[in-house]
Write a protein that holds these residues in place. Structure first.
Motif, short mmCIF file in Angstrom:
data_model
loop_
_atom_site.label_atom_id
_atom_site.label_comp_id
_atom_site.label_asym_id
_atom_site.label_seq_id
_atom_site.Cartn_x
_atom_site.Cartn_y
_atom_site.Cartn_z
N PHE A 13 -65.42 -0.12 24.18
CA PHE A 13 -65.80 0.75 25.30
C PHE A 13 -67.01 0.21 26.06
N ALA A 14 -67.97 -0.34 25.31
CA ALA A 14 -69.15 -0.92 25.95
C ALA A 14 -68.78 -2.19 26.71
N LEU A 15 -67.97 -3.02 26.09
CA LEU A 15 -67.62 -4.31 26.70
C LEU A 15 -66.67 -4.16 27.89
N GLU A 16 -65.72 -3.23 27.80
CA GLU A 16 -64.72 -3.08 28.87
C GLU A 16 -65.15 -2.07 29.94
N GLY A 17 -66.02 -1.13 29.58
CA GLY A 17 -66.32 -0.06 30.54
C GLY A 17 -67.76 0.35 30.62
N ASN A 18 -68.68 -0.48 30.14
CA ASN A 18 -70.11 -0.15 30.19
C ASN A 18 -70.41 1.22 29.60
N ALA A 19 -69.58 1.66 28.67
CA ALA A 19 -69.72 2.98 28.05
C ALA A 19 -70.64 2.87 26.85
N GLN A 45 -58.76 4.72 26.88
CA GLN A 45 -58.10 5.48 25.82
C GLN A 45 -58.48 4.90 24.45
N PRO A 46 -59.00 5.75 23.56
CA PRO A 46 -59.27 5.28 22.19
C PRO A 46 -57.96 5.04 21.45
N LYS A 47 -57.99 4.13 20.50
CA LYS A 47 -56.79 3.88 19.69
C LYS A 47 -56.50 5.06 18.78
N PHE A 48 -57.56 5.68 18.28
CA PHE A 48 -57.41 6.86 17.42
C PHE A 48 -58.35 7.94 17.96
N ALA A 49 -57.79 9.08 18.33
CA ALA A 49 -58.62 10.17 18.84
C ALA A 49 -58.03 11.50 18.41
N SER A 50 -58.91 12.45 18.12
CA SER A 50 -58.45 13.79 17.74
C SER A 50 -57.83 14.51 18.93
N ASP A 51 -58.26 14.16 20.15
CA ASP A 51 -57.72 14.76 21.36
C ASP A 51 -57.10 13.65 22.20
N GLN A 52 -55.78 13.56 22.18
CA GLN A 52 -55.08 12.49 22.89
C GLN A 52 -55.18 12.62 24.41
N LYS A 53 -55.65 13.77 24.90
CA LYS A 53 -55.80 13.96 26.33
C LYS A 53 -57.13 13.40 26.83
N ALA A 54 -58.05 13.12 25.91
CA ALA A 54 -59.38 12.65 26.27
C ALA A 54 -59.46 11.13 26.22
N ALA A 55 -60.43 10.60 26.95
CA ALA A 55 -60.71 9.17 26.93
C ALA A 55 -62.22 9.00 26.97
N VAL A 56 -62.68 7.81 26.62
CA VAL A 56 -64.10 7.51 26.72
C VAL A 56 -64.37 7.10 28.17
N ARG A 57 -65.31 7.78 28.77
CA ARG A 57 -65.60 7.54 30.19
C ARG A 57 -66.13 6.13 30.40
N LYS A 58 -65.60 5.46 31.44
CA LYS A 58 -66.05 4.11 31.77
C LYS A 58 -66.93 4.16 33.02
N PHE A 59 -67.77 3.14 33.16
CA PHE A 59 -68.74 3.09 34.25
C PHE A 59 -68.72 1.72 34.91
N GLU A 60 -69.08 1.69 36.18
CA GLU A 60 -69.16 0.43 36.92
C GLU A 60 -70.29 -0.45 36.38
N THR A 61 -71.44 0.19 36.09
CA THR A 61 -72.62 -0.56 35.66
C THR A 61 -73.26 0.13 34.46
N LEU A 62 -74.14 -0.59 33.79
CA LEU A 62 -74.92 0.01 32.70
C LEU A 62 -75.83 1.10 33.23
N SER A 63 -76.36 0.91 34.44
CA SER A 63 -77.21 1.94 35.05
C SER A 63 -76.44 3.24 35.25
N ASP A 64 -75.19 3.14 35.67
CA ASP A 64 -74.36 4.34 35.84
C ASP A 64 -74.18 5.05 34.51
N SER A 65 -73.99 4.28 33.44
CA SER A 65 -73.82 4.86 32.11
C SER A 65 -75.09 5.59 31.67
#
Length: 193
Positions: A86-92, A106-126
């Motif tokens: 997530f950090a490498l692909e989406g600055n998360a 999308q996480p490979k394993f998640a308790s909520d399949q509707k959720a994803a880890v939010r990605k960001f354009e930059t580290l500052s955005d994160s």
């Protein structure tokens, strides 16, 4: 080393917002604090910090910085010290969730399949999103109450102490708090506060 200047810069923007509120408060000399007399920029700050209350003191509880030590420790945990997919692909850096899959990874394993880890354009955005999350979400109201300082106090509670109110950030709650405090202590991160 990469995150310290980013966290510092984002915190500085928050301090500038705080200073603007405090300067207006002092110039008003305690008069006309009702929303009827607020300048437009104060309404905009109130909206930015998701505060619909007309009490400036309650707005100031939200408009304050997060200690660098706490932000670094959380980034280390949530991003696997910057090595997670997530950090490498989406600055998360902080494991923030989104239910809009177009804005996440999308996480490979998640308790909520509707959720994803939010990605960001930059580290500052994160970092900006993380600080906004802690300053606005109801889950962190206890942390904000503990962090609260009056207008004349310059001293901020340390990240090590504030970590005690971060149990809502992770499902492991008390274990998460212990891990945060351990990372802060073992890496002498309090020195950055």
């Amino acid at each position: 080393n990469t995150l310290i200047p980013i966290i510092y810069s984002e915190n500085l923007q928050i301090l500038n917002d705080r200073k603007k509120i405090l300067d207006w408060w002092r110039e008003s000399d305690g008069e006309n604090f009702s929303r009827d007399f607020w300048p437009q920029w104060l309404f905009e700050l109130s909206e930015k910090y998701e505060s619909s209350d007309s009490n400036l003191g309650n707005l100031l509880i939200r408009v304050d910085i997060i200690p660098i030590s706490l932000a670094l420790a959380q980034a280390a945990i949530e991003s696997g010290w910057g090595t997670s997919r997530f950090a490498l692909e989406g600055n998360a850096l902080f494991g923030q969730w989104t239910w809009d899959k177009s804005k996440g990874i999308q996480p490979k394993f998640a308790s909520d399949q509707k959720a994803a880890v939010r990605k960001f354009e930059t580290l500052s955005d994160s970092v900006n999103s993380y600080l906004s999350n802690l300053n606005t979400h109801i889950a962190y109201s206890s942390m904000r109450a503990k962090r609260n300082r009056n207008c004349n106090q310059k001293k901020l509670i340390s990240g090590y102490e504030l970590a005690n109110w971060m149990g809502n950030y992770a499902i492991t709650r008390d274990e998460y708090i212990k891990l945060l405090r351990l990372i802060i202590k073992k890496n002498n991160l309090v020195l950055l506060d």
